[in-house]
Every structure is written in structure tokens, then in C-alpha cells.
Design a protein around this motif. Structure first.
Motif, PDB file in Angstrom:
ATOM      1  N   ASN A  49      56.159  39.498  91.945  1.00 17.92           N
ATOM      2  CA  ASN A  49      55.744  40.680  91.292  1.00 17.92           C
ATOM      3  C   ASN A  49      55.850  40.624  89.681  1.00 17.92           C
ATOM      4  OD1 ASN A  49      55.072  43.511  91.158  1.00 17.92           O
ATOM      5  ND2 ASN A  49      55.616  43.571  93.272  1.00 17.92           N
ATOM      6  N   GLU A  50      55.833  41.853  89.052  1.00 17.38           N
ATOM      7  CA  GLU A  50      55.764  41.633  87.585  1.00 17.38           C
ATOM      8  C   GLU A  50      56.830  41.248  86.898  1.00 17.38           C
ATOM      9  OE1 GLU A  50      53.800  45.093  85.593  1.00 17.38           O
ATOM     10  OE2 GLU A  50      55.290  44.903  83.878  1.00 17.38           O
ATOM     11  N   ASN A  51      56.618  40.146  85.972  1.00 20.59           N
ATOM     12  CA  ASN A  51      57.927  39.451  85.310  1.00 20.59           C
ATOM     13  C   ASN A  51      58.065  40.312  83.761  1.00 20.59           C
ATOM     14  OD1 ASN A  51      55.479  38.838  83.675  1.00 20.59           O
ATOM     15  ND2 ASN A  51      55.639  36.728  84.123  1.00 20.59           N
ATOM     16  N   TRP A  52      57.152  41.234  83.693  1.00 23.01           N
ATOM     17  CA  TRP A  52      57.461  41.906  82.127  1.00 23.01           C
ATOM     18  C   TRP A  52      58.412  43.077  82.055  1.00 23.01           C
ATOM     19  CZ3 TRP A  52      56.929  40.196  77.608  1.00 23.01           C
ATOM     20  CH2 TRP A  52      56.989  41.078  76.543  1.00 23.01           C
ATOM     21  N   ASP A  53      57.939  44.425  82.746  1.00 27.06           N
ATOM     22  CA  ASP A  53      58.642  45.379  82.707  1.00 27.06           C
ATOM     23  C   ASP A  53      59.712  45.352  83.840  1.00 27.06           C
ATOM     24  OD1 ASP A  53      59.808  48.052  82.411  1.00 27.06           O
ATOM     25  OD2 ASP A  53      58.012  49.029  82.811  1.00 27.06           O
ATOM     26  N   PRO A  54      61.096  45.480  83.287  1.00 25.12           N
ATOM     27  CA  PRO A  54      62.124  45.145  84.536  1.00 25.12           C
ATOM     28  C   PRO A  54      62.163  46.684  85.151  1.00 25.12           C
ATOM     29  CG  PRO A  54      62.977  45.350  82.195  1.00 25.12           C
ATOM     30  CD  PRO A  54      61.629  45.013  82.023  1.00 25.12           C
ATOM     31  N   LEU A 105      50.520  30.684  88.710  1.00 22.23           N
ATOM     32  CA  LEU A 105      50.624  32.125  88.750  1.00 22.23           C
ATOM     33  C   LEU A 105      50.024  33.123  87.521  1.00 22.23           C
ATOM     34  CD1 LEU A 105      54.645  31.687  88.742  1.00 22.23           C
ATOM     35  CD2 LEU A 105      53.246  32.722  90.637  1.00 22.23           C
ATOM     36  N   GLY A 106      49.625  34.198  87.947  1.00 17.84           N
ATOM     37  CA  GLY A 106      48.826  35.151  87.196  1.00 17.84           C
ATOM     38  C   GLY A 106      49.941  35.345  85.877  1.00 17.84           C
ATOM     39  N   THR A 107      49.210  35.870  84.846  1.00 16.05           N
ATOM     40  CA  THR A 107      50.018  36.035  83.685  1.00 16.05           C
ATOM     41  C   THR A 107      51.277  37.124  83.880  1.00 16.05           C
ATOM     42  OG1 THR A 107      47.848  36.197  82.527  1.00 16.05           O
ATOM     43  CG2 THR A 107      49.563  36.886  81.081  1.00 16.05           C
ATOM     44  N   TRP A 108      51.166  37.914  84.941  1.00 10.79           N
ATOM     45  CA  TRP A 108      52.212  38.883  84.975  1.00 10.79           C
ATOM     46  C   TRP A 108      53.120  38.494  86.092  1.00 10.79           C
ATOM     47  CZ3 TRP A 108      52.419  40.937  80.475  1.00 10.79           C
ATOM     48  CH2 TRP A 108      50.860  41.097  79.763  1.00 10.79           C
ATOM     49  N   GLN A 109      52.763  37.404  86.562  1.00  6.19           N
ATOM     50  CA  GLN A 109      53.490  37.116  88.036  1.00  6.19           C
ATOM     51  C   GLN A 109      54.840  36.213  87.938  1.00  6.19           C
ATOM     52  OE1 GLN A 109      50.537  35.375  90.444  1.00  6.19           O
ATOM     53  NE2 GLN A 109      50.670  36.862  92.233  1.00  6.19           N
ATOM     54  N   GLY A 110      55.954  36.706  88.273  1.00  5.78           N
ATOM     55  CA  GLY A 110      57.271  35.956  88.565  1.00  5.78           C
ATOM     56  C   GLY A 110      57.583  35.833  89.944  1.00  5.78           C
ATOM     57  N   LEU A 111      58.197  34.670  90.305  1.00  4.04           N
ATOM     58  CA  LEU A 111      58.719  34.540  91.614  1.00  4.04           C
ATOM     59  C   LEU A 111      60.101  34.924  91.769  1.00  4.04           C
ATOM     60  CD1 LEU A 111      58.268  33.378  94.480  1.00  4.04           C
ATOM     61  CD2 LEU A 111      58.592  31.112  93.568  1.00  4.04           C
ATOM     62  N   TYR A 112      60.472  35.800  92.560  1.00  4.98           N
ATOM     63  CA  TYR A 112      61.862  36.367  92.781  1.00  4.98           C
ATOM     64  C   TYR A 112      62.593  36.184  94.106  1.00  4.98           C
ATOM     65  CZ  TYR A 112      60.377  38.665  88.503  1.00  4.98           C
ATOM     66  OH  TYR A 112      60.153  38.957  87.158  1.00  4.98           O
ATOM     67  N   LEU A 113      63.817  35.820  94.065  1.00  6.20           N
ATOM     68  CA  LEU A 113      64.481  35.958  95.130  1.00  6.20           C
ATOM     69  C   LEU A 113      64.899  37.154  95.374  1.00  6.20           C
ATOM     70  CD1 LEU A 113      66.566  34.458  97.613  1.00  6.20           C
ATOM     71  CD2 LEU A 113      68.093  34.972  95.748  1.00  6.20           C
TER      72      LEU A 113
ATOM     73  N   CYS B  35      43.853  26.068 105.014  1.00 10.52           N
ATOM     74  CA  CYS B  35      43.261  26.652 103.770  1.00 10.52           C
ATOM     75  C   CYS B  35      44.341  27.821 103.160  1.00 10.52           C
ATOM     76  CB  CYS B  35      42.011  27.410 104.126  1.00 10.52           C
ATOM     77  SG  CYS B  35      41.308  28.200 102.671  1.00 10.52           S
ATOM     78  N   PHE B  36      44.648  27.464 101.876  1.00 13.10           N
ATOM     79  CA  PHE B  36      45.578  28.152 101.244  1.00 13.10           C
ATOM     80  C   PHE B  36      45.060  29.182 100.299  1.00 13.10           C
ATOM     81  CE2 PHE B  36      47.556  24.298 102.482  1.00 13.10           C
ATOM     82  CZ  PHE B  36      48.743  24.891 103.389  1.00 13.10           C
ATOM     83  N   VAL B  37      45.305  30.516 100.464  1.00 15.17           N
ATOM     84  CA  VAL B  37      44.408  31.561  99.536  1.00 15.17           C
ATOM     85  C   VAL B  37      45.500  32.492  98.776  1.00 15.17           C
ATOM     86  CG1 VAL B  37      42.703  33.247  99.746  1.00 15.17           C
ATOM     87  CG2 VAL B  37      42.720  31.678 101.513  1.00 15.17           C
ATOM     88  N   PHE B  38      45.282  32.672  97.538  1.00 18.25           N
ATOM     89  CA  PHE B  38      46.434  33.006  96.619  1.00 18.25           C
ATOM     90  C   PHE B  38      45.729  33.982  95.614  1.00 18.25           C
ATOM     91  CE2 PHE B  38      49.168  32.930  92.830  1.00 18.25           C
ATOM     92  CZ  PHE B  38      50.308  33.072  93.378  1.00 18.25           C
ATOM     93  N   CYS B  39      46.421  35.294  95.398  1.00 21.19           N
ATOM     94  CA  CYS B  39      46.078  36.203  94.536  1.00 21.19           C
ATOM     95  C   CYS B  39      46.881  36.447  93.392  1.00 21.19           C
ATOM     96  CB  CYS B  39      45.869  37.584  95.153  1.00 21.19           C
ATOM     97  SG  CYS B  39      45.599  38.777  94.306  1.00 21.19           S
ATOM     98  N   PRO B  40      46.530  35.962  92.039  1.00 22.69           N
ATOM     99  CA  PRO B  40      47.443  35.811  91.160  1.00 22.69           C
ATOM    100  C   PRO B  40      47.419  37.044  90.201  1.00 22.69           C
ATOM    101  CG  PRO B  40      45.213  34.985  90.383  1.00 22.69           C
ATOM    102  CD  PRO B  40      45.096  35.322  91.743  1.00 22.69           C
ATOM    103  N   HIS B  41      47.703  38.188  91.216  1.00 20.40           N
ATOM    104  CA  HIS B  41      47.945  39.717  90.793  1.00 20.40           C
ATOM    105  C   HIS B  41      48.998  40.335  91.188  1.00 20.40           C
ATOM    106  CE1 HIS B  41      43.640  39.217  88.720  1.00 20.40           C
ATOM    107  NE2 HIS B  41      43.584  38.888  89.933  1.00 20.40           N
ATOM    108  N   THR B  42      49.592  41.323  90.644  1.00 25.21           N
ATOM    109  CA  THR B  42      50.829  42.087  90.997  1.00 25.21           C
ATOM    110  C   THR B  42      50.423  43.445  91.526  1.00 25.21           C
ATOM    111  OG1 THR B  42      51.256  42.912  88.914  1.00 25.21           O
ATOM    112  CG2 THR B  42      52.243  40.542  89.706  1.00 25.21           C
ATOM    113  N   THR B  43      49.275  43.965  91.497  1.00 21.39           N
ATOM    114  CA  THR B  43      48.858  45.257  92.042  1.00 21.39           C
ATOM    115  C   THR B  43      47.631  45.007  92.953  1.00 21.39           C
ATOM    116  OG1 THR B  43      47.340  45.927  90.009  1.00 21.39           O
ATOM    117  CG2 THR B  43      49.892  46.679  90.048  1.00 21.39           C
ATOM    118  N   ALA B  44      47.650  44.101  93.594  1.00 22.32           N
ATOM    119  CA  ALA B  44      46.737  43.789  94.543  1.00 22.32           C
ATOM    120  C   ALA B  44      47.306  42.513  95.581  1.00 22.32           C
ATOM    121  CB  ALA B  44      45.311  43.075  93.993  1.00 22.32           C
ATOM    122  N   GLY B  45      46.515  42.279  96.761  1.00 18.81           N
ATOM    123  CA  GLY B  45      47.317  41.333  97.621  1.00 18.81           C
ATOM    124  C   GLY B  45      46.115  40.753  98.380  1.00 18.81           C
ATOM    125  N   LEU B  46      46.431  40.129  99.437  1.00 20.02           N
ATOM    126  CA  LEU B  46      45.543  39.563 100.253  1.00 20.02           C
ATOM    127  C   LEU B  46      46.263  39.915 101.834  1.00 20.02           C
ATOM    128  CD1 LEU B  46      45.076  35.807  99.059  1.00 20.02           C
ATOM    129  CD2 LEU B  46      43.471  37.688  99.098  1.00 20.02           C
TER     130      LEU B  46
END
Lengths: 131, 131, 131
Positions: A49-54, A105-113, B35-46
Motif C-alpha cells: 500500500n501507499e508508502n508516502w502519507d502515513p 513496485l509502483g511509485t507509491w507502493q511499499g511492502l508492509y508486514l 502466469c503472474f499478474v501484478f498491479c503497481p497501484h495502491t487504489t486499484a487491484g486484481l
């Protein structure tokens, strides 16, 4: 397979593990492929999810508590059924494509536990495969 | 890794990308694998869901709005926290096994980009690996 | 790719498929890699959760019914839109890393087929890839 250890703070929260996972991808030498990240716990999970605004992570905690509150009908005597349900909703794993040796990753994507029943010491398992 | 572009319509909805992903699988020449499909956005999904009756997608929009409404407690000032939460619930990625060069989807399964904060131009990243 | 068949009991419930998936991993001969498990249905799913106290699964059924109830606004005339939404929330697939020929699950993790519109006969597709 490599392992990350995360000591979570507080009962619920999101812990950014993007840099630690990228370091494993870099060490693997894989240029193009997929990175598989797995959480071997049932009251925590992994999410992108978003890595910018906490505030986004704070709002996600509020929203998840509204979706999975304590319910008087629950019978599991540890009392953490809300955390088990959140774990299944958010999911215990994430994969991210690797391109040019980097997590794509997308520009605004971070990976979170995502910790739902902390604080605890958590593990994350990372496998990188070439395509 | 190949890329699909999707221009979404409306604020929320499901966009069928099954045929575009199958075309990438076919071009890859992979007969058996994943096949691995990935969405690099944080306000959309698959997500995978029914490809027959469009009422199912409409009902899923209604259900997701009920689960993740606007909440007065939210503080993220873009106002799209409901979309961020939906993205983490539905997930940013899907994998589908490949058998005989085809996505091994069930009869009623389609693969959808789920837009939660549109309309926007979205990308989808596709990686096919042989087993 | 190998296939498991599961005959589910009741309208909703969690069916442990961990041992059947481990048997496929063992037959594959893969020592280190990832096991990909896929459910080709749109009113069922796959999830990882606690394998010890069965109350956790009962509580998850209660929680999922609260999150995705029947809603008068739904229009899909089969009446199983709550099950379709649960399937997208929990997800149709799971992957688990493989280490030393074994699924690298946590101590308390089991892999479950989640039935949301049963009883039915369900299939699960399993692919094991070496890292």
C-alpha cells in the motif's frame, strides 16, 4: 530462501519491509523474475500500500478494526479471532515482479508486514526466482 | 515481463483483462507453468470472479462500498482511504496456472482489474514462468 | 500441475488440504522452491489460518457472514453474491515456499479450501516450481 525478522511495535500496525526485501533481491543476482514474500503467522499478514502519507496506514487500521471488530459470538478463547480474520482478508503473502534487478513496485507502493496481534517477533520468508 | 494498459471508466468497476493476459501467455510460448499478474497501484487491484452475469460485478461494488465506506475518523487528506483499503483487501496481484499454453481458469472465472478510485489510466505487469 | 478434489460439507466451511498439497510437493521431488495452489471457482477460495483450535474457523465463518451478508440491493439472481464477494476477499490462490522438500508453513498454519456456497465438489490445482 532467505529470512527477515521484524519486531513489531504496538497491537496493530504496518511495518515497511521494502528495503530489506530489495536487499535480498539484489543479493540473489536475479535480473528478471518474481520475488515471493511469505509470512508464516496466522495473526499477521503482508500487504502492498501507499508508502508516502502515513495517514493511509492509520486509516487502514481504523478501517480494518471496523471490518473485523471483537464479536460477542466468537468462541476462540485466546480472544484474537479479529486478528485471524484480518490475516485471511489481507493475506499471508505477496509477490512482486523483478525487472533489472529491482522490485517492479509502483511509485507509491511499499511492502508492509501487517501486525494484527502484537507486539511480537515475526518472520518473513523471501524466495527470488528468475523468469 | 510485459505490460498492459487499461483506461478505466467511472469511479469504481471491474475491467476484464483475461484475453489480454492470455495473449501474453500465448506469445511467451510457455506450455506449463504459472502466469503472474501484478498491479503497481495502491487504489486499484486484481481479482478473479464470475465472467458471466455482470450483476455479480455490480453486486461486488455494492458489497465493497458497504465494507469500506468513507469514515469520518479517516485523516488522509486525499479522501481516498476507502479505495486504499479495498486494494489491500482484494489484493494487488493474482497468479493463474498455465496448462497446454492456456490460463487454467475455471469455466466461470475471469481476471479483472478492479478500479477503486477512477477513472484513471492503469498498468498491469505480466510475467510467465515455465514449471 | 496436479489436481485435488474436495467434496465440501455444509454451506460454508474450511477444509484442510495441507497434507494433500504436501504429498504433491513430495512427489514432485522439488527441494527448494515455491508451491502454487489455485482454486478455479468463484464462490470458494483458499486461505492459510490456524490449524489448532477449530473455534478459529468457526469464528471466521461468523466474521465473514457479518462482513458479507445478503443485501437487499443485490441483483444477481442466483442469490449467492455474498459468496462471490467472500471469494474475492479471501482470494482464489495461495503460494507457500518449499524448503527441504516441505511446505515452509508456520507451526500453526494450515492450508484450507474455503467453501462459501456448498456443499459442492471442488477442484484445487497445484504447481510446484524449483527455485
Amino acid at each position: 530462501m532467505e529470512q527477515i525478522e521484524v519486531s513489531t511495535r504496538g497491537h496493530q500496525g504496518f511495518h515497511d519491509i521494502t528495503d530489506q526485501v530489495q536487499a535480498i533481491v539484489s543479493r540473489s543476482g536475479v535480473q528478471h523474475g518474481v520475488c515471493f514474500v511469505f509470512c508464516p503467522h496466522t495473526t499477521a499478514g503482508l500487504t502492498l500500500n501507499e508508502n508516502w502519507d502515513p495517514d493511509v496506514r492509520d486509516d487502514m487500521c481504523i478501517g480494518l478494526d471496523a471490518i473485523s471488530p471483537r464479536r460477542p459470538e466468537y468462541s476462540h478463547d485466546e480472544g484474537n479471532s479479529p486478528a485471524h480474520l484480518k490475516s485471511s482478508l489481507v493475506g499471508a503473502s505477496q509477490f512482486v515482479p523483478v525487472a533489472g534487478g529491482r522490485l517492479a513496485l509502483g511509485t507509491w507502493q511499499g511492502l508492509y508486514l501487517a501486525e494484527f496481534d502484537g507486539p511480537r517477533r515475526r518472520q518473513v520468508l523471501v524466495t527470488v526466482m528468475a523468469a
